[in-house]
Structure formats: C-alpha cells, structure tokens
Design a protein around this motif. Sequence first.
Motif, PDB file in Angstrom:
ATOM      1  N   PRO A 121      -4.712  23.641 -29.999  1.00 17.85           N
ATOM      2  CA  PRO A 121      -5.647  24.414 -30.820  1.00 17.85           C
ATOM      3  C   PRO A 121      -6.160  23.655 -32.048  1.00 17.85           C
ATOM      4  CG  PRO A 121      -3.855  25.814 -30.096  1.00 17.85           C
ATOM      5  CD  PRO A 121      -3.486  24.419 -29.687  1.00 17.85           C
ATOM      6  N   ASP A 122      -5.290  22.870 -32.697  1.00 14.81           N
ATOM      7  CA  ASP A 122      -5.783  22.138 -33.869  1.00 14.81           C
ATOM      8  C   ASP A 122      -6.686  20.969 -33.465  1.00 14.81           C
ATOM      9  OD1 ASP A 122      -3.616  20.626 -32.935  1.00 14.81           O
ATOM     10  OD2 ASP A 122      -2.388  21.006 -34.706  1.00 14.81           O
ATOM     11  N   TRP A 123      -6.531  20.473 -32.240  1.00 16.53           N
ATOM     12  CA  TRP A 123      -7.480  19.473 -31.722  1.00 16.53           C
ATOM     13  C   TRP A 123      -8.866  20.098 -31.587  1.00 16.53           C
ATOM     14  CZ3 TRP A 123     -10.946  18.867 -27.826  1.00 16.53           C
ATOM     15  CH2 TRP A 123     -11.371  17.573 -27.517  1.00 16.53           C
ATOM     16  N   LEU A 124      -8.928  21.318 -31.064  1.00 17.90           N
ATOM     17  CA  LEU A 124     -10.209  22.016 -30.937  1.00 17.90           C
ATOM     18  C   LEU A 124     -10.867  22.182 -32.308  1.00 17.90           C
ATOM     19  CD1 LEU A 124     -12.224  23.781 -29.206  1.00 17.90           C
ATOM     20  CD2 LEU A 124     -10.793  25.738 -29.858  1.00 17.90           C
ATOM     21  N   TYR A 125     -10.085  22.581 -33.296  1.00 14.00           N
ATOM     22  CA  TYR A 125     -10.601  22.761 -34.655  1.00 14.00           C
ATOM     23  C   TYR A 125     -11.172  21.442 -35.183  1.00 14.00           C
ATOM     24  CZ  TYR A 125     -10.646  24.106 -39.623  1.00 14.00           C
ATOM     25  OH  TYR A 125     -11.014  24.359 -40.920  1.00 14.00           O
ATOM     26  N   CYS A 126     -10.415  20.348 -35.006  1.00 12.04           N
ATOM     27  CA  CYS A 126     -10.840  19.044 -35.533  1.00 12.04           C
ATOM     28  C   CYS A 126     -12.081  18.530 -34.803  1.00 12.04           C
ATOM     29  CB  CYS A 126      -9.698  18.042 -35.422  1.00 12.04           C
ATOM     30  SG  CYS A 126      -8.288  18.432 -36.479  1.00 12.04           S
ATOM     31  N   ARG A 127     -12.157  18.776 -33.500  1.00 17.10           N
ATOM     32  CA  ARG A 127     -13.339  18.325 -32.754  1.00 17.10           C
ATOM     33  C   ARG A 127     -14.584  19.075 -33.214  1.00 17.10           C
ATOM     34  NH1 ARG A 127     -14.442  20.146 -26.795  1.00 17.10           N
ATOM     35  NH2 ARG A 127     -15.336  21.826 -28.058  1.00 17.10           N
ATOM     36  N   GLU A 128     -14.472  20.393 -33.372  1.00 15.80           N
ATOM     37  CA  GLU A 128     -15.635  21.158 -33.796  1.00 15.80           C
ATOM     38  C   GLU A 128     -16.015  20.840 -35.241  1.00 15.80           C
ATOM     39  OE1 GLU A 128     -15.947  25.230 -32.763  1.00 15.80           O
ATOM     40  OE2 GLU A 128     -15.174  24.946 -30.718  1.00 15.80           O
ATOM     41  N   LEU A 129     -15.012  20.547 -36.084  1.00 15.23           N
ATOM     42  CA  LEU A 129     -15.308  20.102 -37.446  1.00 15.23           C
ATOM     43  C   LEU A 129     -16.119  18.813 -37.423  1.00 15.23           C
ATOM     44  CD1 LEU A 129     -14.861  20.187 -40.568  1.00 15.23           C
ATOM     45  CD2 LEU A 129     -12.728  18.918 -40.161  1.00 15.23           C
ATOM     46  N   LEU A 130     -15.697  17.861 -36.602  1.00 10.60           N
ATOM     47  CA  LEU A 130     -16.414  16.592 -36.469  1.00 10.60           C
ATOM     48  C   LEU A 130     -17.844  16.812 -35.993  1.00 10.60           C
ATOM     49  CD1 LEU A 130     -16.711  13.502 -36.156  1.00 10.60           C
ATOM     50  CD2 LEU A 130     -15.571  13.728 -33.929  1.00 10.60           C
ATOM     51  N   GLU A 131     -18.007  17.593 -34.940  1.00  7.10           N
ATOM     52  CA  GLU A 131     -19.333  17.771 -34.345  1.00  7.10           C
ATOM     53  C   GLU A 131     -20.268  18.571 -35.244  1.00  7.10           C
ATOM     54  OE1 GLU A 131     -18.250  19.482 -30.623  1.00  7.10           O
ATOM     55  OE2 GLU A 131     -17.967  17.527 -29.634  1.00  7.10           O
ATOM     56  N   SER A 132     -19.701  19.368 -36.148  1.00  5.05           N
ATOM     57  CA  SER A 132     -20.530  20.182 -37.051  1.00  5.05           C
ATOM     58  C   SER A 132     -20.852  19.478 -38.363  1.00  5.05           C
ATOM     59  CB  SER A 132     -19.819  21.505 -37.356  1.00  5.05           C
ATOM     60  OG  SER A 132     -19.647  22.277 -36.198  1.00  5.05           O
ATOM     61  N   THR A 133     -19.940  18.617 -38.837  1.00  8.02           N
ATOM     62  CA  THR A 133     -20.065  18.061 -40.196  1.00  8.02           C
ATOM     63  C   THR A 133     -20.022  16.540 -40.269  1.00  8.02           C
ATOM     64  OG1 THR A 133     -17.677  18.065 -40.615  1.00  8.02           O
ATOM     65  CG2 THR A 133     -18.875  20.124 -41.069  1.00  8.02           C
ATOM     66  N   GLY A 134     -19.496  15.877 -39.227  1.00  8.64           N
ATOM     67  CA  GLY A 134     -19.295  14.431 -39.273  1.00  8.64           C
ATOM     68  C   GLY A 134     -17.999  14.026 -39.953  1.00  8.64           C
ATOM     69  N   ILE A 135     -17.180  15.006 -40.348  1.00  9.28           N
ATOM     70  CA  ILE A 135     -15.913  14.714 -41.020  1.00  9.28           C
ATOM     71  C   ILE A 135     -14.830  14.487 -39.966  1.00  9.28           C
ATOM     72  CG2 ILE A 135     -14.137  15.607 -42.577  1.00  9.28           C
ATOM     73  CD1 ILE A 135     -16.383  17.354 -43.841  1.00  9.28           C
ATOM     74  N   VAL A 136     -14.141  13.355 -40.064  1.00  7.57           N
ATOM     75  CA  VAL A 136     -13.094  13.003 -39.095  1.00  7.57           C
ATOM     76  C   VAL A 136     -11.728  13.263 -39.719  1.00  7.57           C
ATOM     77  CG1 VAL A 136     -12.270  11.253 -37.490  1.00  7.57           C
ATOM     78  CG2 VAL A 136     -14.600  11.102 -38.403  1.00  7.57           C
TER      79      VAL A 136
END
Length: 504
Positions: free
Chosen positions: A428-443
């Motif tokens: 679940p936290d991988w999903l959160y981090c992937r969507e954060l990246l795709e929405s904001t560019g933050i890794v």
Amino acid sequence: MASSKGKAPLSIDTINTNVINSEYAVRGEIVQIARRIADDIEAGKGGYSFDKVVWCNIGNPQILGQKPITYFRQVLALCECPQLLDHPHVAQLFPPDVISRAKDLLQKIPGGVGAYSESAGAYVIRKMVAEAIHKRDGVPAHPEDIYMTDGASPAVHYMMDLLLRKGPGFLGQDAIMVPIPQYPLYSATLTLYGGKLVPYLLDEGAGWGLDVAALRDNLHKARSEGLCVRGMVVINPGNPTGQCLSYRNQEDVLRFCAEESLVLIADEVYQANIYVEGKEFFSFKKVAADLGLLPHVPLVSLHSISKGFIGECGRRGGYMEVTGFPEAVKDQILKLASINLCPNLSGQICCALMMHPPAEGDPSYELYTKEKTDILGSLRRRAELLVGALNKLEGVSCNAAEGALYAFPRIRLPQRAVEEAKRIGKQPDWLYCRELLESTGIVVVPGSGFGQEDGTFHFRTTFLPSEEDIVLVVQALSKFHTGFMAKYGGLEGREPMAAMNGDH
C-alpha cells in the motif's frame, strides 16, 4: 560428456540467486519510474503537471543544490593538480593553510592521488583519522585499527563477508540483528552473502527508541530456531528514523553485546547531523571505553564523507575503525581490502579533511565555520518545516527528525487504497509513493522497503531540497495527500491491518 550445444551461456536462471533476491529500496522500482519520467521531461514529452523530478529518495545533498565546502575542494584541487603549487600566483588563488595542507599530503602520499596507496589506506590519512577520533572521544585510536573505504558501504560488505560463514554446517545459519526500520544496505548485503536477518523493532511510539529486553527476546528466539547470531547493527543517528540514542541506551546495547558475545556494527555516518536541543552524539567507542568494555566487545565504527554537512557522496570516502578484534582477524580484514587494491585517494583525502578541518586561527577557519553553520542551520529549519507539515495531514504522524537527513512519517491509508495495492500485487505505501511521484514529481521511498511493524505504512523522504524548494515540496505533498485520501474514500476511523508488509 553431456552436450551443452544450443544452451544459452547466461540467463537469469543461471546467475547467483542471492543477487536476484537482494533488494535496495532507495534505488528501487519507484526510482526507476522516476528516472523514466525525468527522461520524458528532458525530451519534452509526457505531458506531466510538473517541470522537474525532485529526488527526495536518497541522502544526496549536492544533487539538490548543497554547495561543497570550499576548504575541502581547494585542498583537493591542489592535490589533483599539483602543478598549481608551482604557479606564480598560487598564493593569490589559495589561502596559505590550504597550500601547506596540500603540500604535506602530497609529500606523504607516495605517487599522489594517481597511485595505489596501502590497501588499508594511505598511512598519513589513517594517522590523521586516528588523531581526530582520539580528540573526539578522549580515547586513544591507532592507524592500524583504521581501514579507509570508498564510502561506508564497503565496510558493511567486509563485515558481512567476514562474519557470515559458508560451507558445510554453516550455510544459511549465521545471522545479524538489524533494526527495523533499517537502511536497506544491511538487508541487501545479508541476502547477498547468504546470511539471515534477525529483526529488532524500534518503538515508534517512544521516538523510535530501542528496548534491550525486546532485543534479548528476539535474540533468544533466533537461537531457538537454530540461527547463530554473530552481531548486531545499530544506526545512530537513525536512518530512516532520525532518532539519536541516549548515552544510557548505548550503555545498554554495549552490555547486551558483551553478555551475548556479539560483534557491534555502529553505523555513525550521521554524527554531525543532530538538530534537537539536549541531544548529543556519543560514539559507541567512547561509551564502551567509559564502561571498560572496549577490549571485550568487538566493535566496528563506520563514518563517511557523504553525509553530515559535507555531502561529498560521489567522491566515495569513508572509514571503519575496528577495536576488540584479534590480530589474526584483522589480518583477514586487510586481506579483503587487499583484494580491492585500495580505496580511491581523493575520497581518502576528503575523509582526512573532514576529520581534520581548519583550526581556529587558520586563514580558512572563518569561511569553513560559516559554511558548516549555515548548512546545518538550514537543515534544521527544513527538518522542522517538513515534519510540522506532515503532522498536519490527515492520518499522518511523524516523529521529530532529531538527526540524520530524513523524515519517516506513518501514514494511515484508506481501505480502498489497501485493496487497490493488493489488486496490483504491491504494498500500500508503494502505491502511495507511486501516485505521489506521478502527480508531483516528488520521489520518496516506501516504508516497506525499510521494514516496518505489521499493519503500519510509512515513507521516507529527505529534507534536502533547498529552503525555497522545500516549501514547494510541502505544498505539493499536502495537495496530493488530500486528493489521494478523497480518491480512495478517506479513513474509516481505524487503521487498516493488512497482512501486506512482507518479510522484514
């Protein structure tokens, strides 16, 4: 003789399975996706809502704009290009203490930076490091106990190779105790060298504290399962958790290692990064000496030029000091170092300069002190800003970043997000981090890559973007988080307990 005609000489099925099974989350799948996005942006394609990727996944200060320390770069410049010392205007270009330090190093390093040094590192470098350790701890240190390394990571490889025995009767039985959450270098190298990881959970509710009674329970459980626990890793200040252990906690750890005959691997690369009033760094070597345990606990102390206020990650410099090791074992460490010939000289020199900076009264002292103070002060402000902002988000709680370069917030995720992650076979936290990246560019890095208590979710982020950029990171993260929670239906009043965190 059986024919191998037509058989491919190499495939994923014919390489070392330990290599396949090892994982290193801070450069894992999320980072690979980020790299592709960055390439798209550079090529002018992709249609992203942001104009750059912000690399908060790894403690790499200079890629996010931190400036190098002038004194270090000046000495290194003269060592790299000694012809400059003969330039008629060298005294106008470089301060006199820089010139004298470079001349001294070049005189005492045979062949300069382009020649092999001793396998443990140039003697003059090891002597400078030993003198600095003595000054820091008030405990004698000896060049013969110092091994220079290309960053701290090779020292971890040396210890895993040394401690994890192979052959009949040993395969897969040797183990090391590692904190959870942990820096994935330890789990990766344990897998690589065929060892077992014995986890000990840090207590998030107590500021990521370390409970020695729980340590003992974990150790006895591992032994009852047939494992031979050889050593224990402590990361202080913590990565990814940022906590700074108390002196008393360190005493407890050392007594535990003495009673249980364990090698202690003390990862102390963040010793300069402490931001909270009332907290202070003490090396495990100093505490061991104070307790009279220095001869009785085999201790490996790691340090690096990559962290602190220096951030010379790409230069690859570090050292390990070993104490309480028999001479015959130290000979084997030297053999391991010899196989690699020697660590790079520029990294060695930078490490010596980190340990022996300009002294008060030296021409470079004022600028060095200002640069150091400015960087550490800025890191403190950024840490406070980021942690404060995280704690305002719905379902997020984050302990203070007492030290190091990271925040490690706990995130409560909607049940629908947990179910979506399960559907795609991810954490679940991988999903959160992937969507954060795709929405904001933050890794950022999923907490599952560091290990975490079952049923909890986290991510690790650095606070290394500049003070101007960290404000933008906070704004983008906050906006994304609100949207993510709404997209997956919000929280339902309790934390979903999903059996998806995987093995520690």
